[in-house]
Design a protein around this motif. Structure first.
Motif, short mmCIF file in Angstrom:
data_model
loop_
_atom_site.label_atom_id
_atom_site.label_comp_id
_atom_site.label_asym_id
_atom_site.label_seq_id
_atom_site.Cartn_x
_atom_site.Cartn_y
_atom_site.Cartn_z
N GLU A 91 -0.77 1.23 0.87
CA GLU A 91 -1.37 0.28 1.81
C GLU A 91 -0.48 0.11 3.04
O GLU A 91 -0.96 0.03 4.17
CB GLU A 91 -1.59 -1.06 1.07
N GLU A 92 0.82 0.09 2.80
CA GLU A 92 1.76 -0.07 3.92
C GLU A 92 1.66 1.12 4.90
O GLU A 92 1.62 0.92 6.12
CB GLU A 92 3.18 -0.15 3.34
N ARG A 94 -0.88 3.14 5.25
CA ARG A 94 -2.20 3.12 5.89
C ARG A 94 -2.17 2.20 7.11
O ARG A 94 -2.64 2.55 8.19
CB ARG A 94 -3.27 2.64 4.90
N ARG A 95 -1.58 1.03 6.94
CA ARG A 95 -1.49 0.09 8.06
C ARG A 95 -0.64 0.64 9.19
O ARG A 95 -0.95 0.46 10.37
CB ARG A 95 -0.86 -1.23 7.57
N GLU A 96 0.45 1.30 8.82
CA GLU A 96 1.30 1.89 9.86
C GLU A 96 0.53 2.96 10.64
O GLU A 96 0.58 3.00 11.87
CB GLU A 96 2.56 2.50 9.23
N SER B 85 -9.21 2.65 8.78
CA SER B 85 -9.59 1.24 8.63
C SER B 85 -10.16 0.95 7.25
O SER B 85 -10.30 -0.21 6.85
CB SER B 85 -10.62 0.84 9.69
N ARG B 87 -10.14 0.50 3.36
CA ARG B 87 -9.12 0.10 2.37
C ARG B 87 -8.81 1.27 1.43
O ARG B 87 -7.67 1.53 1.09
CB ARG B 87 -9.62 -1.10 1.57
#
Lengths: 106, 106
Positions: A91-92, A94-96, B85, B87
């Motif tokens: 998740e980290e 992906r956000r980056e 975007s 999840r």
């Protein structure tokens, strides 16, 4: 190396003659004397022509900054590639990656 | 719209006077007469100056093609954003995103 990068971005701003000489000199590694032998210009003329052409490329970079931008962006692209090459994306990460894309979109 | 995009990329190639007039005309929406009133040039002079400046921008685009490239890349960036975007990123989407990044790196 730098000239080749500048040439990739701004080569089309030069004259055909300037492009020809730069290619022979920087890509094909011919000497000034060899280039002069194959054209109607003296060795000194070739030297001046190449010098002026490189100056034009540097001036274009000063105004447009495409090479600097390309080099800055390349790091981001490499990081994106790294993240997306992982089979499992955290998740980290992906956000980056999303933040990088949004930055590049600006 | 197109002029603004061209201006973003190539504005620095213009003279300060050309930049000033283009900004007043295309971004601040002043009329030619209004721009002429605030400068030392006639209405016709402002008209010609703007016309020449736009021509210079179009010529730069013809040679360097940055706007065309930007517009092509934007689609890819939007797709990357869409994928990142989510999840949960499917394996198929991950591969597509990686292929896009590799294409953009070229």
């Amino acid at each position: 190396m730098r000239v080749n990068l500048l040439y990739d971005f701004y080569g089309n701003l030069l004259t055909a003659k300037q492009r020809e000489c730069l290619e022979l000199y920087y890509q094909d590694d011919l000497s000034l004397a060899e280039i002069a032998d194959n054209s109607e210009i003296s060795r000194q003329g070739v030297h001046d022509l190449i010098k002026r052409a490189v100056k034009s490329l540097e001036k274009a970079e000063q105004k447009l900054g495409l090479v600097a931008r390309f080099m800055a962006q390349e790091k981001y692209f490499q990081r994106l590639k790294e993240i997306l090459s992982q089979r499992e994306i955290t998740e980290e990460d992906r956000r980056e990656a999303l933040a990088i894309v949004e930055k590049l979109l600006e």
